[in-house]
Design a protein around this motif. Structure first.
Motif: not given
Length: 299
Positions: A65-68, A257-260
């Motif tokens: 996954q790209k954003r697991p 990283g948290s923002y996006y």
């Protein structure tokens, strides 16, 4: 030759096998939880597409996954490789660049905290007033969450025109001085009464007692405390980057990283921070062993 074999055997049984077993167990659990936490998204996607997904395909999809929710270890490893080896060190997308920014404030704060801790310890040991009044405040200061203090420190220092490296170093200093102060107080008080009485029979001054007895006795305590302090200093530097909205540093990397929603980026920064902390502790340990060996304290 026999001694070398015995040393290798001891290293194998005492360190390599136990540590390796724990690491293998951690990675196995990591992969299991990667599937467990990322599987609901894949099932939801399959339900929306009105298709069935096999167990094999489900496991494969959770690992890519790209954003697991929880990235797999190999995804984090690839991210670290791409942001260290395949990026120029001067690039703002390089993890090495961000690590250096955090390291600089860590080392400055660690140096300031070590000096402050030693000075406080010397004052506490030599003054009963400071011992009764200052020591409780030193202990109480560490009960306040650093996340509450960091924004205030940043705002106050910015108000008087101080920004950049120093505010983050001050936060690191605030965390790192405590173990040094406590350890040095213990170390400076470690000489036996018999040794102190012997120095008095020599008519030694307070400075001679300090430099010839108290200070050498406190050196092992100092380096033990410094190993704790340097790791805490790194935490302070990372926390100091969060309220400033910094564009560089491991804290800034975590924040962006948290923002996006880039969890892989977050985990790569966390792994980089843990490796950096381990390296710093090892460096302090090696220096401490070298110094104590030179002083005749190898045992």
């Amino acid at each position: 030759m026999t001694h070398d074999r015995e040393g290798f055997s001891a290293f194998l049984h005492d360190r390599l096998i136990p540590i390796g077993t724990v690491l293998i167990g951690i990675f196995m659990l990591w992969y299991v939880f990667t599937v467990v936490l990322n599987a609901p998204f894949e099932r939801d996607q399959a339900a929306r597409a009105d298709t069935e997904i096999s167990t094999t395909q489900l496991i494969a999809n959770t690992m890519a996954q790209k954003r697991p929710i929880l990235p797999a270890p190999h995804q984090v490893a690839v991210e670290i490789w791409e942001t260290t080896v395949e990026k120029k060190i001067t690039s703002k997308r390089s993890l090495v660049y961000h690590t250096w920014v955090t390291l600089s404030s860590t080392l400055l704060g660690f140096a300031m905290g070590t000096v402050l801790g030693i000075l406080l310890a010397v004052g506490i040991v030599h003054s009963r007033v400071l011992d009764k009044s200052l020591m409780p405040w030193i202990i109480t200061s560490q009960t306040i969450p650093i996340l509450a203090i960091a924004p205030m420190v940043i705002v106050v220092l910015n108000a008087i025109g101080i920004s950049g490296l120093l505010p983050k170093a001050v936060i690191s200093m605030y965390l790192s001085f405590f173990p040094v102060a406590v350890g040095m107080v213990k170390g400076l008080r470690s000489p036996e009464v018999m040794h102190l009485d012997l120095m008095h029979t020599y008519n030694a001054s307070r400075s001679q007692v300090f430099w010839k007895l108290r200070w050498p006795a406190s050196v092992p305590f100092l380096f033990t405390s410094m190993k704790v302090a340097v790791a805490i200093s790194l935490v302070g530097a990372i926390v100091g980057e969060l309220p400033t909205g910094a564009s560089a540093g491991l804290g800034a990397r975590l924040l962006s990283g948290s923002y996006y929603g880039q969890t892989i980026q977050i985990w790569s920064a966390l792994i980089a921070a843990s490796l950096l902390a381990a390296a710093l502790v090892m460096v302090v340990d090696v220096i401490g062993r070298t110094v104590t060996r030179r002083m005749g304290m190898a045992a």
